[in-house]
Design an enzyme around this catalytic site. Sequence first.
Site, short mmCIF file in Angstrom:
data_model
loop_
_atom_site.label_atom_id
_atom_site.label_comp_id
_atom_site.label_asym_id
_atom_site.label_seq_id
_atom_site.Cartn_x
_atom_site.Cartn_y
_atom_site.Cartn_z
N ALA A 229 0.78 -1.16 -0.10
CA ALA A 229 -0.04 0.06 -0.17
C ALA A 229 1.06 1.18 -0.15
CB ALA A 229 -0.98 0.11 1.34
N ASP B 181 -0.63 3.62 -4.71
CA ASP B 181 -1.80 4.00 -5.38
C ASP B 181 -3.00 4.03 -4.19
OD1 ASP B 181 -4.17 4.41 -6.89
OD2 ASP B 181 -4.06 2.47 -8.04
N ASN C 285 9.01 9.04 4.25
CA ASN C 285 7.74 9.74 4.01
C ASN C 285 7.02 10.14 5.40
OD1 ASN C 285 4.62 8.49 4.27
ND2 ASN C 285 6.19 6.81 4.40
N ARG C 286 6.23 11.09 5.35
CA ARG C 286 5.49 11.54 6.23
C ARG C 286 4.17 12.10 5.67
NH1 ARG C 286 9.89 15.47 7.15
NH2 ARG C 286 9.56 17.42 6.41
N GLY D 79 0.72 11.19 5.72
CA GLY D 79 -0.04 11.46 6.72
C GLY D 79 -1.56 11.03 6.26
N PHE D 80 -1.72 9.81 5.39
CA PHE D 80 -2.84 9.21 4.86
C PHE D 80 -3.86 10.34 4.08
CE2 PHE D 80 -3.58 6.02 8.56
CZ PHE D 80 -2.75 5.19 7.74
N SER E 173 1.12 2.89 10.84
CA SER E 173 1.84 4.10 10.13
C SER E 173 2.30 4.81 11.33
CB SER E 173 0.70 4.67 9.26
OG SER E 173 1.20 6.14 8.83
N ASN F 169 2.66 8.10 10.73
CA ASN F 169 2.36 9.61 10.45
C ASN F 169 1.03 10.04 10.85
OD1 ASN F 169 4.98 9.79 9.24
ND2 ASN F 169 4.35 8.60 7.51
N THR F 170 0.45 9.26 11.66
CA THR F 170 -1.17 9.67 12.27
C THR F 170 -0.79 9.73 13.64
OG1 THR F 170 -2.36 9.02 10.27
CG2 THR F 170 -3.77 9.37 12.25
N LYS G 97 -1.59 -4.96 9.64
CA LYS G 97 -0.25 -4.66 9.33
C LYS G 97 0.22 -4.26 10.69
CE LYS G 97 2.35 -2.12 5.78
NZ LYS G 97 2.43 -1.53 4.31
N ASN H 183 5.54 -2.36 8.48
CA ASN H 183 5.49 -1.04 7.76
C ASN H 183 6.72 -0.28 7.99
OD1 ASN H 183 4.01 1.72 7.22
ND2 ASN H 183 2.33 0.86 8.29
N SER I 288 9.14 0.66 -2.20
CA SER I 288 10.40 1.53 -2.24
C SER I 288 11.42 1.22 -3.40
CB SER I 288 11.15 1.60 -0.84
OG SER I 288 10.30 2.31 -0.01
#
Length: 345
Positions: free
Chosen positions: A59, A62, A108-109, A111-112, A170, A172-173, A206, A235, A308
């Site tokens: 994920a 896309d 990456n950050r 943030g959904f 994740s 980033n949240t 995940k 992740n 990646s």
Amino acid sequence: MALSDLGTALLRWMDAETAHELAIRAIQVLPLPAPVADDPVLATAVGPLELPNPVGLAAGLDKNGVALRGLSRLGFGFVECGSVTPRAQPGNPKPRLFRLSEDRAIINRMGFNNAGLEAFAVRLAARPANAVIGANLGANKDTEDKAADYVAGLIRLKGLADYVTVNVSSPNTPGLRALQGRTALDDLLGRLAEARGGDATPVFLKIAPDLTAAEIAMVVEAALDHRIDALIVSNTTLDRPATLRSPHRDEAGGLSGEALKDRAMAALRAAADASDRRLPLIAVGGIGSGQDAWDRIRAGACAVQIYSALIYEGPGLVGRIKLDLAARLRAEGFSTVSEAASTPR
């Protein structure tokens, strides 16, 4: 160099997020040929999910499910889109995506950032029928009851995806990774089990690579207790190895790519030890070659996901990994990937 890989090289000259957007657009519009049939030796299963080959797309590439038809033609055994949240959200301020080229890594950050559940569901309804498509669920940044967001996603996407992934890892949240604690995880997975009812669509979980072996063992037991069909390990990491050379190494966010390889492998081994083949495992993190994929399979993963490495190697990497795996399977006397994953070294 294949034309697709030449395009990848050109995209690396651009700002990372601009290149990402152009790559998605290209996959949407270019008339990609249908992939050739997979070598039967590459067949594998993740719980009830039958796959033609074990190389999946993770994920994040896309997020909105806009390029599923093109992605399904790149040779993946399965394609996971998202993460999607119930409400559309812009994500974190830019810049938020960084190539660590010297380290063959990414931070990456994001943030959904995504267009929301309704737009996502409409696109999944029109997905290619001959591909295995997964949907990765997230939670909105400003939602207090984050478990409710996952339940909403699961209910709305019923019948639209071949499997659903619950992404509680994740970095980033804010507050999301707290859902990996036993009390919060029992609440989340219990509510998801109730929402599933009799729906047979597999649900995967995940997890983060930053958990200890004891924490991973706890997650495995919670997943088994609540009928989760597989664990995706893992992740991105908040860790910053001392070996990083890129000037972007201190950017905030999740680190992926080659620099994640050792930590992701350690997490996979911890999950394999804890599950003792009771729970299927999908390996992610630092997989950039057939050797990397083979190492994860022999460590207990019945499938792998990449992302990646595609930024550095191009989409031709998918075919190269599959050719390498088929040769290794035959050389070792295995008839399927699942057999190699379940046979102790």
